[in-house]
Design an enzyme around this catalytic site. Structure first.
Site, PDB file in Angstrom:
ATOM      1  N   ALA A   1      27.692  43.857  43.926  1.00  0.00           N
ATOM      2  CA  ALA A   1      26.229  43.901  43.824  1.00  0.00           C
ATOM      3  C   ALA A   1      25.791  44.322  42.425  1.00  0.00           C
ATOM      4  O   ALA A   1      24.824  43.793  41.886  1.00  0.00           O
ATOM      5  CB  ALA A   1      25.667  44.862  44.858  1.00  0.00           C
TER       6      ALA A   1
ATOM      7  N   GLU B   1      45.655  42.481  30.898  1.00  0.00           N
ATOM      8  CA  GLU B   1      44.997  43.802  30.952  1.00  0.00           C
ATOM      9  C   GLU B   1      45.915  44.831  31.625  1.00  0.00           C
ATOM     10  O   GLU B   1      46.054  45.959  31.134  1.00  0.00           O
ATOM     11  CB  GLU B   1      43.691  43.647  31.732  1.00  0.00           C
TER      12      GLU B   1
ATOM     13  N   LYS C   1      40.930  33.705  33.719  1.00  0.00           N
ATOM     14  CA  LYS C   1      40.478  35.073  34.022  1.00  0.00           C
ATOM     15  C   LYS C   1      41.591  35.862  34.708  1.00  0.00           C
ATOM     16  O   LYS C   1      41.798  37.049  34.437  1.00  0.00           O
ATOM     17  CB  LYS C   1      39.227  35.022  34.912  1.00  0.00           C
TER      18      LYS C   1
ATOM     19  N   GLY D   1      26.271  41.418  39.948  1.00  0.00           N
ATOM     20  CA  GLY D   1      25.228  40.414  40.167  1.00  0.00           C
ATOM     21  C   GLY D   1      23.892  40.866  39.612  1.00  0.00           C
ATOM     22  O   GLY D   1      23.192  40.100  38.931  1.00  0.00           O
TER      23      GLY D   1
ATOM     24  N   VAL E   1      29.717  37.275  44.726  1.00  0.00           N
ATOM     25  CA  VAL E   1      30.093  37.875  46.011  1.00  0.00           C
ATOM     26  C   VAL E   1      31.588  38.174  46.001  1.00  0.00           C
ATOM     27  O   VAL E   1      32.331  37.657  45.160  1.00  0.00           O
ATOM     28  CB  VAL E   1      29.740  36.953  47.207  1.00  0.00           C
TER      29      VAL E   1
END
EC number: 1.1.1.44
Length: 445
Positions: free
Chosen positions: A1, A179, A172, A4, A63
């Site tokens: 959330a 990473e 990604k 977004g 989401v």
């Protein structure tokens, strides 16, 4: 959330009016209440949300990856027109993106699987963006993505079209694997400086501050120097009271699983995933520490000399990790017909994302010089670093082994480097064994 919300605010700040929808009415109302005066328009049904958009509609989904993404897409489809574009900005498994791209294309919709890196702050101020899907659909969303992306020091936005279907999410995923490797290498350097020199947190912060001024200049080194001096409300160093269990969300695991599927030796990054797993066995480790013997760490000798050795080992380890990661990108590009541009990928990692680092420009330069290079270790700059720094890496690994300090990724870096440069490996014996017990045959030299 939060991702977004921050991306919506980022888009709005570039002059767009943004329609927003969340399954939870409360969350939608919260975002609007927290951001008065912004051009964010709330909608409380999917139908109203979709109908508010100009065609071709550009819908950014943020989401949780998995079934939630499919459910969100299914809820949108009844209200979409042919040619509308869904952008999935979640941490989605690339095979799911390939499937969704195929299914939605068959129904006349466009689907862009987009890697977004930079965390919550990056989403708000400018992330690194890795879009994959139909090129013509990308062209329709490129103006927005270009405006919201991070900007490198040379003024270039950190977004580029990656390739077809799942290419963006694959890149990604590998970014996240790299990473993991970076973070574990840094953790091992920290462990060596603490165990080998008994450096205080202040001295560690000073060391990392110096390192960040040179070849190791990067976001992760920068935040690490700050972490060392951060204190909690009781005045204790925070890093010293954090439990030594590193969690994960699974993207490192996906990268390693893909390496096995492709037959790619992604050893350093895979060791960094395993290092997190063994860290989570805290109770077992505490029990084992009372049963299993081993050497007690002796001081590593001259302070300045050992710090420099660890710095060199860390930089060369980082180079090996990226060499493995980009080698895997090449294998995936061949397997999935993506035609990846490795120099461009390194370029968009230079700002906004978690692995942003000065040395990524060296990767871009290496591919500009030789786009077909099989492995980054063979590029002149990286070969010279390997020539100059390998002794330090060997010394540090030898010291760690002799003194019982676990360095799985430093060790993996040496093993990979020596295996990759070996004209002859003992695999002939393995093949002879396979033929002996299973009639698997063999090739002669």
């Amino acid at each position: 959330a939060v991702m977004g919300r921050n991306l919506a605010l980022n888009i709005e700040s570039r002059g767009y009016t943004v329609s927003v929808f969340n399954r939870s009415r409360e969350k939608t109302e919260e975002v609007i209440a927290e951001n008065p005066g912004k051009k964010l328009v709330p909608y409380y049904t999917v139908k109203e949300f979709v109908e508010s958009l100009e065609t071709p509609r550009r819908i950014l989904l943020m989401v949780k990856a998995g079934a939630g993404t499919d459910a969100a897409i299914d809820s949108l489809k009844p209200y979409l027109d042919k040619g509308d574009i869904i952008i999935d900005g979640g941490n989605t498994f690339f095979q799911d993106t390939i499937r969704r791209n195929r299914e939605l294309s068959a129904e006349g919709f466009n689907f862009i699987g987009t890697g977004v890196s930079g965390g919550e702050e990056g989403a708000l101020k400018g992330p690194s963006i890795m879009p994959g899907g139909q090129k013509e659909a990308y062209e329709l969303v490129a103006p927005i993505l270009t405006k919201i992306a991070a900007v490198a020091e040379d003024g270039e936005p950190c977004v580029t079209y990656i390739g077809a279907d799942g290419a963006g999410h694959y890149v990604k995923m590998v970014h996240n694997g790299i990473e993991y490797g970076d973070m574990q290498l840094i953790a091992e350097a920290y462990s060596l400086l603490k165990g080998g020199l008994n450096l205080s947190n202040e001295e560690l912060a000073e060391t990392f501050t110096e390192w960040n001024k040179g070849e190791l200049n990067s976001y992760l080194i920068d935040i690490t120097k700050d972490i060392f001096t951060k204190k909690d409300e009781e005045g204790k160093y925070l890093v010293d009271v954090i439990l030594d269990e590193a969690a994960n969300k699974g993207t490192g695991k996906w990268t390693s699983q893909s390496s096995l599927d492709l037959g790619e030796p992604l050893s350093l990054i895979t060791e960094s995933v395993f290092a997190r797993y063994i860290s989570s066995l805290k109770e077992q480790r505490v029990a084992a520490s009372k049963v299993l013997s081993g050497p007690k760490a002796q001081l590593a000798g001259d302070k300045a000399e050992f710090i420099e050795k660890v710095r060199r080992a860390l930089y060369l380890g980082k180079i090996v990790s990226y060499a493995q990661g980009f080698s895997q990108l090449r294998a995936a590009s061949d397997e999935y017909n993506w035609d990846l541009n490795y120099g461009e990928i390194a370029k968009i990692f230079r700002a906004g994302c978690i692995i942003r680092a000065q040395f990524l420009q060296k990767i871009t330069d290496a591919y500009a010089e030789n786009a077909g290079i099989a492995n980054l270790l063979l590029a002149p700059y990286f070969k010279k670093i390997a020539d100059d720094y390998q002794q330090a890496l060997r010394d540090v690994v030898a010291y760690a082994v002799q003194n019982g300090i676990p360095v799985p990724t430093f060790s993996a870096a040496v093993a990979y480097y020596d295996s990759y440069r070996a004209a002859v490996l003992p695999a002939n014996l393995i093949q002879a064994q396979r033929d002996y017990f299973g009639a698997h045959t063999y090739k002669r030299t």
